[in-house]
Design an enzyme around this catalytic site. Structure first.
Site, PDB file in Angstrom:
ATOM      1  N   ASP A 105       0.822  -1.215   0.000  1.00 44.39           N
ATOM      2  CA  ASP A 105       0.000   0.000   0.000  1.00 44.39           C
ATOM      3  C   ASP A 105       0.855   1.264   0.000  1.00 44.39           C
ATOM      4  O   ASP A 105       0.475   2.279  -0.581  1.00 44.39           O
ATOM      5  CB  ASP A 105      -0.933  -0.005   1.214  1.00 44.39           C
ATOM      6  CG  ASP A 105      -2.100  -0.969   1.041  1.00 44.39           C
ATOM      7  OD1 ASP A 105      -2.348  -1.398  -0.108  1.00 44.39           O
ATOM      8  OD2 ASP A 105      -2.756  -1.297   2.042  1.00 44.39           O
ATOM      9  N   GLY A 106       2.004   1.216   0.654  1.00 43.06           N
ATOM     10  CA  GLY A 106       2.891   2.369   0.633  1.00 43.06           C
ATOM     11  C   GLY A 106       3.372   2.689  -0.765  1.00 43.06           C
ATOM     12  O   GLY A 106       3.514   3.860  -1.141  1.00 43.06           O
ATOM     13  N   GLU A 136      -4.640  10.007   4.543  1.00 43.54           N
ATOM     14  CA  GLU A 136      -4.896  10.850   5.705  1.00 43.54           C
ATOM     15  C   GLU A 136      -3.866  11.950   5.881  1.00 43.54           C
ATOM     16  O   GLU A 136      -2.739  11.865   5.377  1.00 43.54           O
ATOM     17  CB  GLU A 136      -4.916  10.010   6.992  1.00 43.54           C
ATOM     18  CG  GLU A 136      -3.565   9.523   7.483  1.00 43.54           C
ATOM     19  CD  GLU A 136      -3.128   8.197   6.958  1.00 43.54           C
ATOM     20  OE1 GLU A 136      -2.020   8.166   6.350  1.00 43.54           O
ATOM     21  OE2 GLU A 136      -3.840   7.192   7.129  1.00 43.54           O
ATOM     22  N   ARG A 149      -6.093  18.263  23.475  1.00 44.22           N
ATOM     23  CA  ARG A 149      -4.761  18.030  24.045  1.00 44.22           C
ATOM     24  C   ARG A 149      -4.502  16.540  24.021  1.00 44.22           C
ATOM     25  O   ARG A 149      -5.318  15.754  24.505  1.00 44.22           O
ATOM     26  CB  ARG A 149      -4.667  18.563  25.477  1.00 44.22           C
ATOM     27  CG  ARG A 149      -4.711  20.082  25.583  1.00 44.22           C
ATOM     28  CD  ARG A 149      -4.736  20.527  27.037  1.00 44.22           C
ATOM     29  NE  ARG A 149      -4.651  21.976  27.167  1.00 44.22           N
ATOM     30  CZ  ARG A 149      -5.690  22.811  27.073  1.00 44.22           C
ATOM     31  NH1 ARG A 149      -6.900  22.312  26.822  1.00 44.22           N
ATOM     32  NH2 ARG A 149      -5.518  24.105  27.204  1.00 44.22           N
ATOM     33  N   ASP A 171      -1.772  13.288  21.918  1.00 41.97           N
ATOM     34  CA  ASP A 171      -0.643  12.951  21.046  1.00 41.97           C
ATOM     35  C   ASP A 171      -0.814  13.479  19.628  1.00 41.97           C
ATOM     36  O   ASP A 171       0.167  13.829  18.974  1.00 41.97           O
ATOM     37  CB  ASP A 171      -0.453  11.435  20.998  1.00 41.97           C
ATOM     38  CG  ASP A 171       0.257  10.905  22.232  1.00 41.97           C
ATOM     39  OD1 ASP A 171       0.567  11.712  23.135  1.00 41.97           O
ATOM     40  OD2 ASP A 171       0.491   9.685  22.304  1.00 41.97           O
TER      41      ASP A 171
END
Length: 266
Positions: free
Chosen positions: A51-52, A125, A151, A153
């Site tokens: 997929d990459g 995304e 707030r 990650d």
């Protein structure tokens, strides 16, 4: 037909490409011609890898050609074909017209504090994190109305096809690509007596826009496989993009079959 290839960087994938070129040359003669790059304006791009590799191909060649994935990696959600199916693929490529399936994208507008605007897009995304990997602080607005101060990650804004990628890993919903929507998902949000977030993924329709007002001076922005540190970003706005990526389907493999094959079937 002009055909380009984008490869995963390993010997096995290069062997598959060579075998495919030989089989297609024998079957199609001069009706199919392999070209070298985006300036040759191919009609079709064959992504050979995972997929990459497909994401790399899409950002290299854009939205004009159609795409076909041949899977030589570990997870081939976008890929229809395996190396042991090359004969069948070549036969169908030569003899039949494919069904063209279009996948929505995420359109992103990055506005700097000096007013400069950068337009980006992603098939899977946009991922937003603080550059120092400490807490990201972002005010979230939907259609101009404040939703929350996040707030945690990080935040993910995914397309329907991207809903099965990083978004799924943070318990976001899987959205069928026929639904023109984007999804906002949180990565490890902070929720306590002082700070609260919605703590749930939000699926937004085509006419909605999410605006992320950035409080951190340096952020990490990921757009599919591209990652970069940005300084002095004021806001990032995302909505369903006008661009759609075209996939040429030569056999019937539904979206839910792909989901099952990728995540459930052993």
């Amino acid at each position: 037909m002009k055909i380009a290839t984008v490869l995963r960087n390993d010997d096995y994938t290069r062997e598959v490409e060579q075998l495919l070129k030989e089989k297609l040359g024998a079957a199609a003669g001069r009706t199919c011609r392999f070209v070298g790059g985006p300036d040759d304006h191919p009609d079709m791009v064959l992504s050979i890898g995972g997929d990459g590799t497909l994401l790399e191909a899409v950002h290299q060649y854009g939205i004009e050609p159609s795409y076909v994935g041949i899977h030589t990696g570990h997870l081939g959600f976008y890929a229809d074909w395996r190396p042991d199916e090359l004969d069948e693929f070549v036969e169908r490529l030569v003899q039949q017209e494919p069904a063209i399936v279009e996948y929505p994208t995420v359109a992103c507008r990055i506005t700097m504090r000096d007013g400069t605007v950068h337009h980006k897009w992603a098939l899977n995304e946009l991922v937003l994190r603080n550059a120092s990997l400490s807490t990201l602080v972002t005010c979230v607005y939907i259609n101009g109305d404040e939703l929350e101060t996040f707030r945690g990650d990080g935040l993910i804004v995914s397309s329907p096809s991207g809903s099965t990628a990083y978004n799924k890993a943070v318990d976001g919903a899987i959205v069928h690509p026929s639904i023109e929507a984007i999804q906002l998902s949180e990565i490890a949000s902070i929720n306590n007596q002082a700070y609260r977030t919605i703590n749930s993924s939000l699926v937004l329709p085509k006419h909605h826009e999410v605006e992320l007002i950035v409080m951190n001076p340096r952020i990490m922005v990921g757009l599919d496989r591209e990652q970069a540190v940005w300084k002095d970003v004021r806001s990032i706005s995302c909505r369903v993009g006008q661009k759609k990526v075209k996939f040429a389907r030569y056999k019937k493999l539904t979206f839910w079959s792909r989901v099952r094959n990728s995540f459930i079937k052993g």
